[in-house]
Scaffold this motif. Structure first.
Motif, PDB file in Angstrom:
ATOM      1  N   UNK A   1     -21.217  -2.507   2.443  1.00  0.00           N
ATOM      2  CA  UNK A   1     -19.918  -2.476   1.775  1.00  0.00           C
ATOM      3  C   UNK A   1     -20.018  -3.086   0.384  1.00  0.00           C
ATOM      4  N   UNK A   2     -20.806  -4.152   0.281  1.00  0.00           N
ATOM      5  CA  UNK A   2     -20.946  -4.827  -1.010  1.00  0.00           C
ATOM      6  C   UNK A   2     -21.789  -3.995  -1.984  1.00  0.00           C
ATOM      7  N   UNK A   3     -22.792  -3.309  -1.430  1.00  0.00           N
ATOM      8  CA  UNK A   3     -23.710  -2.547  -2.277  1.00  0.00           C
ATOM      9  C   UNK A   3     -22.955  -1.490  -3.063  1.00  0.00           C
ATOM     10  N   UNK A   4     -22.059  -0.845  -2.379  1.00  0.00           N
ATOM     11  CA  UNK A   4     -21.266   0.196  -2.988  1.00  0.00           C
ATOM     12  C   UNK A   4     -20.431  -0.378  -4.142  1.00  0.00           C
ATOM     13  N   UNK A   5     -19.884  -1.549  -3.885  1.00  0.00           N
ATOM     14  CA  UNK A   5     -19.036  -2.205  -4.872  1.00  0.00           C
ATOM     15  C   UNK A   5     -19.866  -2.699  -6.067  1.00  0.00           C
ATOM     16  N   UNK A   6     -20.992  -3.327  -5.729  1.00  0.00           N
ATOM     17  CA  UNK A   6     -21.812  -3.922  -6.799  1.00  0.00           C
ATOM     18  C   UNK A   6     -22.765  -2.901  -7.415  1.00  0.00           C
ATOM     19  N   UNK A   7     -22.686  -1.698  -6.883  1.00  0.00           N
ATOM     20  CA  UNK A   7     -23.558  -0.624  -7.345  1.00  0.00           C
ATOM     21  C   UNK A   7     -25.017  -1.073  -7.325  1.00  0.00           C
TER      22      UNK A   7
ATOM     23  N   UNK B   1     -10.756   0.048   2.248  1.00  0.00           N
ATOM     24  CA  UNK B   1     -11.253   1.103   1.371  1.00  0.00           C
ATOM     25  C   UNK B   1     -12.474   1.810   1.926  1.00  0.00           C
ATOM     26  N   UNK B   2     -13.393   1.041   2.424  1.00  0.00           N
ATOM     27  CA  UNK B   2     -14.711   1.625   2.617  1.00  0.00           C
ATOM     28  C   UNK B   2     -15.299   1.272   3.972  1.00  0.00           C
ATOM     29  N   UNK B   3     -15.436   2.242   4.836  1.00  0.00           N
ATOM     30  CA  UNK B   3     -16.268   2.043   6.023  1.00  0.00           C
ATOM     31  C   UNK B   3     -15.594   1.498   7.255  1.00  0.00           C
ATOM     32  N   UNK B   4     -14.446   0.875   7.083  1.00  0.00           N
ATOM     33  CA  UNK B   4     -13.752   0.337   8.259  1.00  0.00           C
ATOM     34  C   UNK B   4     -14.194  -1.070   8.595  1.00  0.00           C
TER      35      UNK B   4
END
Ligand code: FES
Ligand code: FES
Lengths: 762, 158
Positions: free
Chosen positions: A539-545, A580-583
């Motif tokens: 979840x964080x990876x997506x946010x932090x790109x 937002x992302x993934x549940x």
């Protein structure tokens, strides 16, 4: 380096326990709750000729009376030999045969007084060896028809032997012919009571739509659920077992106890029924630790190298198996002790007698077995005039040695433990008259198969719910599991809350038994937390790109390794996952030890018999009062390999508590039976160790990480009780030259032995 | 009869039969659960409370004879939301496992510390002779209480 694992954190349930906020099954109160009571058999073995409960039903305030097994199936641990309420035969004094639920205790008792039973006494048998002789009264003539788990329960047809476990390695005839010295002796260990401070207790509520909810003081909620569902004939999803705080177990609460009576009563009246054992009932009607009689023949060369051992053990399992088959199976594994012996013959029996059922007790048959073995080892070393520590060092199991099962052992630390014990007890220092030191090795097998699972839920604020099915019975596993989860998730220890088991919500777990929680459940928790962590990082990876592999969790933040500017607060990551992302973030873990193979029935051989073995050593110093026969233990050094201590305070707490139970077994504790009746069913007459009697106990940890467990842990709940009694007996022998073969080392027994040697001297 | 007690510093009253043990009154009528029933025979000490400053086994004391008395249980040890030093020491030392005996030991600890400010480990162990703990092996309990004694922080809380 670990952050939380290995720290002496304060256990998570301690605050509630010191403030009086804890909540045990005995505290459970529900609207319209009734009290349940049992009528117990006054006969050791009798046919029920006639029973009339009609007058009991008429007592004002009585809501339900149940008797006879008509509506309930027989049950058991590894053999289903036990009726819930026998309809035809009672097999021990204290066996429940009628249950009553009433508005008040007085009404329930009045009802029980009005039950009429006509018995016809049957011949009974109380000694396990006699019970195996041809012509002995059979407790279960239909034994071979019962369902059983073949892997650990192999009855001998037409006898009272409900299990025989055998090990054969080499040829003992050859082995003894190679021996320069052979000792032969018979040892006995009495039955002991768990004396959990919280007695057996349960509340059952059978609602009108056939949903059964049970609150109970148990070590194994899922076992109780399965057994209850089986006896009352409900599917598993209709039976819900909830475990509040548990006031001690020690093996005594591993199977269904009082729950089925409460459930059957509640089925009659659809009101909650609460049942709590009195202390007296704990002695006569719960399970006990097995009395045992063990014959040992042990030989060694002149240099003190063991050549052969022949061991025959009779575990007196009382009227029903409960866990006796497993006790004799596990105890049998210890039949050559922790030694390298080329020729081995072990027969370990669990035998029915007309006594209160014996079941699991901390150590599962090993304390009895190693009392015999470790005493015999000292007898043999004395015969050969070899120092007992040296003798053990020559023969003990090492890494790569084969065990009696033929399996190759790993992570064996007996030598290290014994050397540490020798040093800490000051083995070589001279002792004043009537004082002596003794040692004993410790070994214990964990359960064979054992299923565990865990769920880690990360809440929106990044606090963590760890959902497991193993109860906290005092052993400290809730906080150990929280430490493991916190370590992996990178959160603070107190950010993890461990939920008490509820079979409707908790994932399956075999229970708080056999030192298995940290080892087996620990692996499930490890996996669940790892999964949750991966979800967080994703979840964080997506946010932090960034790539999840480049992320780490540190002090409440997810950060890109080496780039301090690119961070995201954990809480925000968790919240984002929800919205937002993934549940929601939910990690699951499960563990089932693989590769375990049932023992060969004739030789006991198996490439992997159990999940793991534990090792240790005990050393004691004693002083014997020759006038009074009193044995005073002055100091205990207890060395154990726990693999890796998740929490050193909890580990030493387990060791100290177990050692004191070992001292009880060595010096004081013994259930006295007369014609199958417990003659000392109270805390006045059955002496458990008290604070003023306790010597200094020095727990020493050896940490040799297990190759396959989370952080290398091994179990540590049981080993401390093992080896204490033989170390004391060996020390007494070295202090005053007498050998005691029967536990406990009570003053009368010691005096008698002293007088016998003085008689010989004269 | 109506029984009046000062329970953990608060005046309370309840109905009470002539033969009701104090433990039962505390459990059933006053909803105080920390004194535990472990035997009902005065052997285990799990039900220990301070009754007018004296350590008693509440399972064998008839409540009716103590109208107007002062009763302290583990629930009453905290002061101003803070744990009593003995409670703190039990946490630090790992002196509670299953916890069923714990409230009884805490009361015995407060009693021995009130009696002698600086008991030795032996004196502490002796003062615990009426309490059974089946889990801890006693050592951590004695160490915890001795820790409080050494720091002289037992205080006269109870
Ligand atoms: S319950 Fe009072 S001493 Fe045991
Ligand atoms: S902590 Fe369990 S009896 Fe003391």
């Amino acid at each position: 380096m670990t952050r939380v694992v290995g720290q002496p954190v304060i256990r998570s349930d301690a605050w509630r326990k010191v403030t009086g906020a804890s909540y045990y099954t005995v505290d459970v109160t529900l609207p319209a709750m009734l009290v349940g009571k049992l009528l117990r058999s006054p006969y050791a073995h009798a046919r029920i000729v006639h029973m009339d409960i009609s007058r009991a039903r008429q007592v004002p305030g009585v809501a339900a009376v149940v008797a006879g097994n008509g509506r309930a199936s027989p049950w058991g641990g590894h053999i289903w030999d036990q009726p819930v309420l026998p309809a035809d035969v009672v097999r021990y004094r204290g066996e429940p045969l009628v249950a009553v639920a009433a508005e008040s205790e007085a009404a329930a008792e009045e009802a029980l007084r009005l039950v009429e039973v006509v018995y016809e006494a049957l011949p009974s048998v109380f000694d396990p060896e006699q019970a195996m002789e041809p012509g002995a009264p059979l407790l279960h003539p239909q034994m071979m028809e019962y369902w059983r788990n073949e892997a650990v329960c192999r009855p001998i047809p037409g006898t009272n032997a409900v299990n025989r476990t055998r090990f054969r390695v080499g040829s003992v005839t050859t082995g003894f012919s190679e021996a320069a010295a052979v000792v032969e002796a018979t040892f006995t260990v009495p039955g002991i009571e768990h004396v959990t401070l919280e007695p057996t207790a349960a509340v059952a509520w059978w609602e009108r739509d056939d949903r059964l909810t049970v609150w109970t003081s148990t070590q194994c909620p899922f076992v109780v659920r399965d057994q209850l569902a089986h006896v009352v004939g409900l599917p598993l999803h209709k039976v819900r077992v909830i475990v509040p705080d548990v006031g001690g177990g020690f093996g005594g609460k591993g199977n269904m106890r009082i729950e089925p009576y409460a459930a059957l009563l509640s089925r009659e009246c659809h009101r909650p029924v609460k049942m709590v054992h009195s202390r007296y009932e704990e002695f006569v009607g719960s399970t006990i630790g097995h009395p045992a009689k063990i014959r040992i023949k042990l030989g060694a060369t002149r240099d003190g190298v063991l050549t052969a051992i022949q061991t025959t053990a009779f575990y007196d399992t009382g009227a029903y198996g409960d866990s006796g088959e497993m006790v004799s199976w596990q105890g049998g594994l210890g039949g050559a002790g922790p030694y390298r012996v080329p020729h081995v013959a072990i027969d370990s029996y669990a035998v029915y007698t007309n006594k209160v059922p014996a079941g699991a007790f901390r150590g599962m048959g090993w304390p009895q077995m190693l009392f015999a073995i470790e005493s015999a080892i000292d007898m043999l070393s004395a015969r050969l005039q070899i120092d007992p520590v040296e003798f053990r060092l020559k023969n003990l199991l090492e890494n790569g040695d084969r065990f009696v099962t033929g399996e190759v052992l790993e992570s064996v630390t007996l030598r290290e433990c014994l050397l540490k014990a020798r040093e800490a007890i000051d083995w070589d220092a001279p002792t004043p008259p009537n004082r002596g030191r003794g040692v004993a090795l410790v070994m214990k097998s964990s359960v064979n198969n054992s299923t565990a699972s865990a769920v880690v839920k990360i809440h929106e604020d990044t606090t963590v719910q760890l959902v497991i099915g193993a109860p906290e019975i005092g052993q400290g596993s809730h906080s150990a599991m929280a430490q493991i989860a916190a370590e992996i998730l990178g959160v603070a220890y107190d950010a993890v809350e461990v939920t008490n088991p509820d079979t409707a919500f908790s994932p399956y777990d075999r229970g708080a038994i056999s030192d298995r929680t940290t080892f087996h459940l620990g692996q499930a928790v490890y996996e669940a937390a790892t999964q949750a962590r991966q979800q967080l990082l994703a979840a964080a990876a997506d946010w932090l790109e960034a790539n999840p592999a480049d992320l780490e969790i540190c002090e409440g933040y997810v950060m890109v390794k080496g780039v301090p500017a690119r961070t995201a607060p954990l809480a925000a990551v968790a919240r984002r996952a929800y919205r937002v992302k993934g549940g929601p973030i939910i990690g699951e873990g499960r563990h089932l030890e693989e590769g375990i193979v049932p023992l060969d029935p004739l030789t006991g051989q198996s490439p992997k018999a159990v999940s793991h073995y534990k090792y240790g050593a005990q050393a004691v110093e004693v002083e014997v009062d020759r006038e009074l026969g009193m044995v005073k233990v002055l100091r205990v050094v207890s060395v154990h390999d726990c693999g890796r201590a998740i929490n050193p305070i909890q580990v030493s707490g387990q060791i100290e508590g177990a050692v004191v139970q070992g001292l009880g077994l060595a010096l004081w504790e013994a259930l006295q039976f007369e014609d199958g009746q417990v003659m000392n069913p109270s805390l006045m007459d059955y002496h458990v160790p008290m604070a003023p009697e306790i010597p200094e106990i020095v727990p020493i940890l050896v940490e040799c990480p297990h190759p396959h467990s989370p952080f290398g842990v091994k179990g540590i709940g049981e080993p401390g009780i093992i080896g204490v009694a033989p170390a004391v007996a060996n020390a007494v022998s070295r202090a005053v030259g007498i050998r005691i073969f029967d536990l406990p080392l009570a003053p009368e027994r010691v005096l008698r032995a002293l007088q016998a040697t003085q008689g010989r001297a004269r | 009869m109506t029984l009046h007690l000062i329970l953990n510093g608060m005046p309370v009253s309840c109905e009470c039969g002539p033969s009701e043990p104090l433990l039962e009154v505390l459990h059933e009528r006053l909803n105080v659960r920390s004194p535990r029933r472990g035997c009902d025979d005065s052997y285990c000490g799990a039900c220990s409370v301070l009754l007018d400053g004296q350590l008693v086994h509440s399972c064998t004391v008839l409540a009716a004879a103590f109208d107007g008395s002062d009763v302290v249980t583990a629930e009453g040890l905290m002061k101003d939301g803070r744990l009593h030093p003995v409670q703190e020491a039990f946490l630090r030392h790992g002196a509670t496992q299953c916890g069923y005996c714990t409230a009884g030991f805490l009361m015995a600890a407060v009693a021995v510390l009130n009696e002698s400010r600086t008991p030795s480990p032996n004196e502490i162990a002796n003062a615990m002779r009426g309490n059974i703990c089946r889990c801890t092996g006693y050592q951590k309990i004695v160490h915890a209480i001795h820790d409080v004694a050494r720091q002289g922080e037992g205080g006269d809380f109870a």
